[in-house]
Every structure is written in structure tokens, then in C-alpha cells.
Scaffold this active site. Structure first.
Site, mmCIF file in Angstrom:
data_model
loop_
_atom_site.group_PDB
_atom_site.id
_atom_site.type_symbol
_atom_site.label_atom_id
_atom_site.label_comp_id
_atom_site.label_asym_id
_atom_site.label_seq_id
_atom_site.Cartn_x
_atom_site.Cartn_y
_atom_site.Cartn_z
ATOM 1 N N THR A 39 -75.214 -36.512 -7.512
ATOM 2 C CA THR A 39 -75.269 -37.726 -8.361
ATOM 3 C C THR A 39 -75.487 -37.113 -9.794
ATOM 4 O OG1 THR A 39 -75.630 -38.939 -6.744
ATOM 5 C CG2 THR A 39 -76.262 -39.707 -8.916
ATOM 6 N N ASP A 55 -73.328 -42.597 -11.969
ATOM 7 C CA ASP A 55 -71.956 -42.101 -11.775
ATOM 8 C C ASP A 55 -71.599 -43.083 -10.419
ATOM 9 O OD1 ASP A 55 -71.113 -39.947 -9.487
ATOM 10 O OD2 ASP A 55 -73.186 -40.293 -10.232
ATOM 11 N N ARG A 57 -69.907 -41.375 -7.566
ATOM 12 C CA ARG A 57 -69.279 -40.698 -6.459
ATOM 13 C C ARG A 57 -70.190 -40.530 -5.477
ATOM 14 N NH1 ARG A 57 -66.302 -34.953 -7.888
ATOM 15 N NH2 ARG A 57 -64.819 -36.388 -8.403
ATOM 16 N N LYS A 71 -74.895 -46.837 -7.114
ATOM 17 C CA LYS A 71 -76.189 -46.323 -7.182
ATOM 18 C C LYS A 71 -77.100 -46.720 -7.813
ATOM 19 C CE LYS A 71 -73.373 -42.105 -6.637
ATOM 20 N NZ LYS A 71 -73.341 -40.877 -7.358
ATOM 21 N N GLY A 85 -79.782 -38.433 -4.052
ATOM 22 C CA GLY A 85 -80.238 -37.572 -2.631
ATOM 23 C C GLY A 85 -79.437 -38.432 -1.619
ATOM 24 N N SER A 167 -77.633 -33.893 -9.025
ATOM 25 C CA SER A 167 -77.080 -32.618 -9.311
ATOM 26 C C SER A 167 -76.527 -32.346 -10.649
ATOM 27 C CB SER A 167 -75.973 -32.230 -8.274
ATOM 28 O OG SER A 167 -74.957 -33.399 -8.420
ATOM 29 N N ASP A 204 -69.869 -31.662 -13.318
ATOM 30 C CA ASP A 204 -70.448 -31.423 -12.147
ATOM 31 C C ASP A 204 -69.777 -32.010 -10.859
ATOM 32 O OD1 ASP A 204 -72.991 -33.172 -10.197
ATOM 33 O OD2 ASP A 204 -72.455 -31.100 -10.013
ATOM 34 N N SER A 207 -70.592 -35.247 -8.869
ATOM 35 C CA SER A 207 -70.405 -36.440 -9.592
ATOM 36 C C SER A 207 -69.080 -36.638 -9.895
ATOM 37 C CB SER A 207 -71.512 -36.555 -11.098
ATOM 38 O OG SER A 207 -72.673 -36.069 -10.668
#
Lengths: 272, 235
Positions: A39, A55, A57, A71, A85, A167, A204, A207
Site C-alpha cells: 500500500t 491508494d 489496490r 483502506k 499490511g 510499500s 510502487d 500500490s
């Protein structure tokens, strides 16, 4: 039912099955995977409150499991929490603490405080020794002012004016570090958060998709779901495809007649 | 829980088939302050006397009507401390229901679970029945509802009900005044008049408590200022 009333459940990680699991792994059992959010989540404090961003995803290894997941979780009318996580862990722990906060509000007749949510989260995560894989950005405004905290899976916390987790946190943090200043306005705060999340989305792999934003000020919370959609799907023509006969070359033809349907006649009743 | 000498149930049947402890619990309820509830066409109102033991007690610290969920409220007659325990348990059950089903608990379900708790305490070792009767008022997808729960754990749905000291007069009064298509504001007036019937002393905005829930499904305890307005309308 003799003499046994409400016995409080003992919390914390139960190590009972660890030995069995180790043995099974050695015997070759593949450990089941779980969906991680991989994330970018961020939060910052501005002049009148906090802005949270995330985000959308959710990934299962290299596969995008959910292109538009939520999220940013509700904790209290004035407190929201972004989770990175393992998706199940963040959902479960935020639901649980949200429920506890509601009971606390009934008992005290007061608005929930961010530190209360923080302490409930960290004591729970600590008692599970990091096995509950939830990294959270908790933000809200209460009677003592605006607050922003990060909570790590092992149960440690930080209090910060701006924070990123997940991430994509490094990509997002680079945006914050260069552009954050104290006393931002609401629109500046939202723009900065969106910029940080976009940095995570585009740089990233874990994400992607859209940007969710949540603005919390004294007495008012705005949950801006899909505030930005920087990755629109380009669909093929909605009319679909038309295939003219003769497009496909016929190589060979084989006709098999179906078995003739058996005739059903109503006969006489069976003899007794 | 409890000493082993008291691990038997204190609620035992009498030869006539009654549970004497429950009868006594009902007596405790009957000597409590009057409370009542009325179900209108577009909402529910519950009300109670708030007689404090002395003028020195800070009446703003006492709240007899409590909310269990945003759309369910409750009032009692009987022992205050027992009421607090039940409120706490009911709130927790409502939260657990939400955690399990992600649906706000329907009124009937919460009543059933609260009644189950009260029944447990009539069939367990080392505990006594609760000395309260509850009037639970709520508004959910099945419309406005009013339930009474007794110390035995039995519950009934009422159009209008009363409990406590003045129960018989209050119920007679309600029977005369109740109409099926009553509006909520009429119901509030009727509730105040019913309380006034058996009130010892001067009724005022500070010695009664009123809770209402309308079609907006938000249970609210009226402020003394709002009660004062209704009282003036009744005069």
C-alpha cells in the site's frame, strides 16, 4: 449452568499450534498465502485538523486482488485509520477497536479521543507479538486538538506531523519531505496528500488505482472516496465486436447425428 | 463464581409452582418510581419520574433514560444499580451483533438478548434476579416499537405501558387516552399527563425525564428546556 458468568477471554497470540505447523511445513505442506494490501497510506496535520490518504489496490503476490478497495477505516465519527499490511488484519483490528470506542462513548457520554484509539490498537497488536500484520496511520481531531500517529505491527507508535506507511511509503515520504510545511490550508493539505499517494501509485508496484482522501476537522469529517482517479480504464467499444461470416477459415466439417429421443408412451399401471 | 456454599440456585420453585424470588423482584419493581412508554404512529416516547432523595443531589448527574444504540433507548423502574449493569451488557451485545452481521441490531433481537440475560440470573448459582423492569423503545425497519422486559426474562410488546409505584392508575389512564393513530407529540403530552396523575408534589422539567425516538431513528433524551416547552403546552 452453575456459577459461571461473564469470564473475560484471555487475549494474545496462542502458540499452541506452532509446533504442529512447523512439522507440517517440514513435511512439505505449502503455507497458505494471504492477501496483503501492499500500500501507500499517508497522513498529515494541517491548520484545522488532519488529512488522511490511501491508494486503492489490494494485492495477492503479483496479482491485483481488488482494484478499488477501501483502506481508510472508520474508527469514530472524528477518528479514521488507514491500514497497510494484511487486509484481513487491518479490517479486523480497526472494526474491533471501533466497536470498543463506541461502547466507551456510551459509558462516558464523551467524544472519543485519538489517544484512546491509539492505546487500544497498540496494546492489542503488542499482545499478538507482531503476528497481526497491521501497520496503521491513525488520525483524528478531538477535544485536545488534531492528532496523527503511526502504529507498527509489533505495537510501537509514533506521533508525527506527517507520516507514510506501506510499500509505497518511501515514494510518498519524498513528496512530503520536500513540500510539507506547518499551517497548510485544507486545499493545500488535500493537494499534498494526493501528490504523495500518486507518487506511491505510479512508482510502487504494490500500490495503484485511485486516491482516497479523508479530511477531519473539529466537528466535521469528509470521507472523499475516490477523490482522484488517475488510472481510468479504457474500455473497448461498448457495442462489442461483430464477426462477419467467412472471417474464420473452416478447415474441416464433421456432423454427428444425436441419438434419436426415446418415445415415451403412457402405459398401463403395473400389475399388483 | 461465588462461594461454593452458594453455588446452588437461589431461585427455586415453591410448591405452588411460583418462583418466589421473581415475585419479590417484581415487588421491588412495583415500589420503584413510575415510568411509562407510549408507541405512536411515527415514533415512541418513554418517560419517568426523577425523584431524588434530597434537594442536595445534583440532578444533572442522574440520567435514568439511557440509549443502547443510536436508535434504541431504555428506561426502568426498580433498582438503579441493576439497571446500569443491564445497560452495559445490552450495549455490548448490540456491538457484538454488529461485529458479527454488520447490521445494526433490530429492536426485537436486542430485547430478546437482554431478556435472555435476565433469565440467566434466575437459573444460575449464587446470583439473584435483577430488580428492574425495562421499557425498551426503538425504531427500525419494522417501525416504532415498545417492549417491556420483566425480572423473569419475559418480554411483551406494548402499545402503551407503565411500571412502578403508580402502575394501575397509570395504565387505566393510558387505556382511556391511547389511540392507534396518535402522533408523537400527542403521545408526549399524554405521557406527561399520565406522570402528572400520580405525581407527589409539583411536576417540573427537572424532576421528570423524557426520551423520544422519531422517524429519523435517533433516540434523544429531551433537555430540561424542551421538557419545559411540553409542560407548558400541557398546562
Amino acid at each position: 449452568m452453575v456459577g459461571s458468568m461473564d469470564v473475560p477471554a484471555k487475549g494474545g497470540f496462542s502458540f499452541d499450534l506452532c509446533r504442529r505447523n512447523d512439522m507440517l511445513e517440514k513435511k512439505g505442506l505449502k503455507v497458505p498465502g494471504f492477501r496483503k494490501t501492499g500500500t501507500t497510506i499517508v497522513g498529515l496535520v494541517f491548520a484545522d485538523g488532519v488529512v488522511l490518504g490511501a491508494d486503492t489496490r489490494a494485492t495477492e503476490g503479483p496479482i491485483v486482488a481488488d482494484k478499488n478497495c477501501e483502506k481508510i477505516h472508520y474508527m469514530a465519527p472524528n477518528i479514521y485509520c488507514c491500514g497497510a499490511g494484511t487486509a484481513a488484519d487491518t479490517e479486523a483490528v480497526t472494526d474491533m477497536v471501533s466497536s470498543q470506542l463506541q461502547l466507551h462513548r456510551y459509558a462516558t457520554s464523551r467524544e472519543s479521543r485519538v489517544v484512546t484509539a491509539l492505546t487500544l490498537l497498540k496494546t492489542h497488536l503488542f499482545s499478538y507479538q507482531g503476528h497481526v500484520s497491521a501497520a496503521l496511520v491513525l488520525g483524528g481531531v478531538d477535544c485536545t486538538g488534531p492528532h496523527l500517529h503511526t502504529v507498527y505491527p509489533h505495537g510501537s507508535v509514533d506521533t508525527l506531523p506527517f507520516a507514510t506507511m506501506g510499500s509505497g511509503s518511501l515514494a510518498a515520504m519524498s513528496v512530503f519531505e520536500s513540500k510539507y510545511k506547518e499551517g497548510l490550508t485544507r486545499d493545500e493539505g488535500i493537494e499534498l496528500v494526493c501528490g504523495a499517494i500518486r507518487a506511491g501509485i505510479f512508482n510502487d508496484l504494490g500500490s495503484g488505482s485511485n486516491v482516497d482522501v479523508c479530511v477531519i476537522t473539529k466537528g466535521k469529517t469528509e470521507y472523499l472516496r475516490n477523490h482522484e482517479l488517475p488510472n481510468p480504464r479504457t474500455y473497448a467499444s461498448s457495442k462489442g465486436f461483430s464477426f462477419v461470416q467467412g472471417h474464420t477459415e473452416v478447415l474441416s466439417t464433421k456432423i454427428t447425428p444425436l441419438k434419436p429421443k426415446p418415445e415415451v408412451t403412457v402405459g398401463d399401471a403395473m400389475e399388483e | 463464581m461465588g462461594d461454593s456454599q452458594y453455588s446452588f440456585s437461589l431461585t427455586t420453585f415453591s410448591p405452588s409452582g411460583k418462583l418466589v424470588q421473581i415475585e419479590h423482584a417484581l415487588t421491588a419493581v412495583g415500589s420503584g418510581q413510575t415510568s411509562l412508554g407510549i408507541k405512536a404512529a411515527n415514533g415512541v416516547v418513554i418517560a419517568t419520574e426523577k425523584k431524588l432523595p434530597s434537594i442536595l443531589v445534583d440532578e444533572t448527574s442522574v440520567q435514568k433514560i439511557q440509549s443502547l444504540t443510536p436508535n434504541i433507548g431504555v428506561v426502568y423502574s426498580g433498582m438503579g444499580p441493576d439497571f446500569r449493569v443491564l445497560v452495559r451488557k445490552s450495549r455490548k451485545q448490540a456491538q457484538q451483533y454488529y461485529r458479527l452481521y454488520k447490521e445494526t441490531i433490530p429492536v426485537t433481537q436486542l430485547v430478546r438478548e437482554t431478556a435472555a440475560v435476565m433469565q440467566e440470573f434466575t437459573q444460575s448459582g449464587g446470583v439473584r434476579p435483577f430488580g428492574v423492569s425495562l421499557l425498551i423503545a426503538g425504531y427500525d425497519d419494522n417501525g416504532p416499537q415498545l417492549y417491556q422486559v420483566d425480572p423473569s426474562g419475559s418480554y411483551f410488546s406494548w402499545k402503551a405501558s407503565a411500571m412502578g409505584k403508580n402502575v394501575s392508575n397509570a395504565k387505566t389512564f393510558l387505556e382511556k387516552r391511547y389511540t392507534e393513530d396518535m402522533e408523537l407529540d400527542d403521545a408526549i403530552h399524554t405521557a406527561i399527563l399520565t406522570l402528572k396523575e400520580g405525581f407527589e408534589g409539583q411536576i417540573s422539567a427537572n424532576n421528570i425525564e423524557i426520551g423520544v425516538i422519531r422517524a429519523d431513528r435517533e433516540f434523544k433524551v429531551l433537555t430540561p428546556a424542551e421538557i419545559k416547552d411540553f409542560l407548558e403546552e400541557v398546562e
